[in-house]
Enzyme design. Structure first.
Site, PDB file in Angstrom:
ATOM      1  N   HIS A 428       0.681  -1.131  -0.426  1.00  0.00           N
ATOM      2  CA  HIS A 428       0.488   0.086  -0.164  1.00  0.00           C
ATOM      3  C   HIS A 428       0.891   1.245  -0.005  1.00  0.00           C
ATOM      4  O   HIS A 428       1.703   1.267   0.027  1.00  0.00           O
ATOM      5  CB  HIS A 428      -0.622  -0.026   1.334  1.00  0.00           C
ATOM      6  N   CYS A 447       2.712  -4.838   7.058  1.00  0.00           N
ATOM      7  CA  CYS A 447       2.492  -4.839   5.140  1.00  0.00           C
ATOM      8  C   CYS A 447       3.397  -3.886   4.636  1.00  0.00           C
ATOM      9  O   CYS A 447       4.391  -3.618   5.519  1.00  0.00           O
ATOM     10  CB  CYS A 447       1.433  -3.966   5.986  1.00  0.00           C
TER      11      CYS A 447
END
Length: 536
Positions: A428, A447
């Site tokens: 992301h 992440c």
């Protein structure tokens, strides 16, 4: 043709012919020989389900110890493979080749021959699995290595061997990827260097920079000469040629390429040939864990390199910097493979339960108005008033979810790339752009953050849109959370490599930021893998 009388011993026959023809030449009746042979195979094979299954299905017929050239060829191919297993960084002693040879030489009876048959099959299956899918099981080494390795049943190897040209088949077992072949070449180079004494004396660990001179500079120069980063020179000064060599070293080791030999750079320069050889052997094992089919398009995230790449037919077509999980037990990014299915433009951030209870609940208990950028919702998605008494809840009893609406300050930035997985890991954007300028980029909750997420999206969308940039920004400018399916799903491999070979064939090394490679080396060493010095 060799002629033997009934008094010739089985051992003599075995030594003259190997195992070929021994069944037919034993003095007992043929039916009794066959029965004893099959019984011996059934007994010995019972210790391995896969081997037992193979022999049950082929009616206990030999594939190693029968008559004919094909049996001799299989034995020769197996002996050759086991005797050179160390070339691949495999534990040679694991296959007990010396014991196998002794067992074959000392076979006296039909029963012995049946035992030899199964011993050869078991050694072959162990070797085949090791060289094709690795010696170790990743999840038993470190709980962050959750990669699933698809291991084949041993009987499948035996069936394939039975219908193949043995030597050629043995050569197909190892990974055929360009990276694996290049790592083998680097392993041999380092083994030669190890035999020659390595890269000479280490460099004093202190900052050295352009303009400096003296013995420490000479040590640095000599070390870089021995490592192949510059040509020989007698200069004692930190001149332009030395600066360029330092920069080249830094670039190939994931360091900030400023040409200044600080403590971090010198620490890496001082790593021994043996240290680098360990990294290569670990990388070979890791390469065996990866799926073989990496043709077409896939995404490769190398955690130690803090990079994310799109690879098309073996060529890097896009690359960007990344931030990975912080080096703490609950934040390290796991290693696994999955398939990217879609992206979300203008995403909401649905806060993971672990972050809610560990980070935000304590703040809410102290001040209900805290973390005001987050919405608190109940199980039906309704917003919860900030007048609520949050102090009554523990981490276990807190009943609410938390969400950050889309926006430039959203923790996920303006786009996320999804490959649904039980670890809740994805790629992301991020509003914390300053982190990408750092050399070590381990800051996230797990992440993978991308430095150029828009360009990453354009590259993915180019497969399904003639104007990917325009399409992306039309959706982005709407401000609405929008799911965009990828018409062609893309495999994603999140890997961890401290030794890689660049497309130009240069060996590059990275730091073992999570200490995982050290654990793998320890496990390989315990399994019998050892460093070797090769004089060529």
């Amino acid at each position: 043709m060799l002629r033997l009388n009934r008094r010739s011993s089985a051992r003599t026959v075995f030594r003259l012919l190997g195992t070929a023809g021994l069944l037919a030449l034993l003095s007992a009746p043929v039916s009794a020989q066959v029965t004893a042979f099959k019984q011996a195979i059934a007994e010995a094979a019972s210790k391995s389900d896969a081997v037992a299954k193979f022999y049950r299905e082929n009616n206990y017929q030999p594939i190693w110890t029968g008559e004919g050239e094909e049996h001799r060829a299989r034995r020769a191919a197996l002996v050759q493979a086991l005797s050179t297993a160390d070339v691949h960084g495999l534990p040679v002693d694991r296959y007990r080749l010396d014991r196998l040879m002794d067992t074959m030489r000392n076979a006296e009876t039909t029963r012995d021959l049946g035992m030899v048959e199964v011993a050869l099959s078991r050694a072959f299956v162990t070797y085949a699995r090791d060289i094709q899918t690795g010696v170790l099981r990743p999840s038993t080494i470190d709980d962050g290595m959750v990669r699933k390795v698809e291991r084949r049943d041993g009987d499948a190897y035996l069936r394939e061997l039975e219908t193949s040209v043995p030597g050629a088949y043995m050569r197909t077992l190892a990974p055929t990827s360009p990276q694996y072949r290049a790592l083998l070449k680097e392993k041999l180079r380092l083994e030669h260097l190890l035999a020659e004494g390595g890269w000479g004396p280490t460099v004093p660990v202190r900052k050295l920079e352009p303009g400096d001179s003296g013995n420490a500079v000479v040590s640095l120069r000599n070390r870089l000469i021995d490592m192949g980063y510059m040509t020989r020179s007698a200069s004692k000064s930190y001149d332009k040629s030395l600066q360029n060599a330092v920069q080249a070293f830094q670039s190939s080791h994931g360091l900030e390429a400023d040409g200044v030999a600080g403590k971090g750079t010198i620490t890496e320069i001082n790593k021994s040939v043996g240290d680098r050889l360990k990294s290569v052997i670990v990388a070979l094992e890791r390469e065996r864990w990866l799926t073989r089919d990496r043709s077409g398009r896939h995404i490769l995230v190398n955690q130690t390199d803090f990079s994310a790449k799109i690879i098309d037919d073996g060529h890097v077509t896009f690359q960007t910097r990344s931030v990975i999980g912080k080096n703490t037990s609950d934040r390290r990014t796991p290693e696994f493979s999955d398939v990217m299915e879609h992206m979300v433009i203008n995403p909401s951030w649905y806060v993971p339960r672990s972050i809610i209870t560990k980070e935000y609940l304590p703040k809410l208990r102290a001040n209900p108005g805290a973390v005001g950028h987050l919405e608190i919702t109940d199980s039906r998605g309704r917003r919860v008033s900030r007048n609520h008494n949050f102090a009554q809840y523990s981490a276990r009893s807190f009943p609410f979810a938390m969400r950050q609406p889309p926006g430039k300050k959203n923790a996920l930035g303006l786009v996320k790339f999804m490959f649904p997985n039980k670890y809740n890991i994805y790629l992301h954007d991020t509003p914390q752009k300053h982190l990408f300028a750092r050399e070590v980029r381990a800051y996230s909750h797990g992440c993978v953050r991308l430095a150029q997420p828009f360009e990453f999206a354009y590259a993915l969308l180019a497969k399904q849109s003639e104007t990917p940039k325009d399409f992306f920004h039309r959706v982005l400018d709407s401000g609405r959370e929008t799911k965009v399916e990828l018409e062609e799903h893309v495999p994603v491999h999140i890997i961890y490599r401290t030794a890689v070979i660049s497309p130009k064939g240069q060996a590059e090394y990275r730091r073992d930021i999570y200490g995982r490679d050290a654990k793998i080396w320890s496990a390989l060493s315990n399994a019998g893998v050892a460093l070797s010095a090769v004089r060529g």
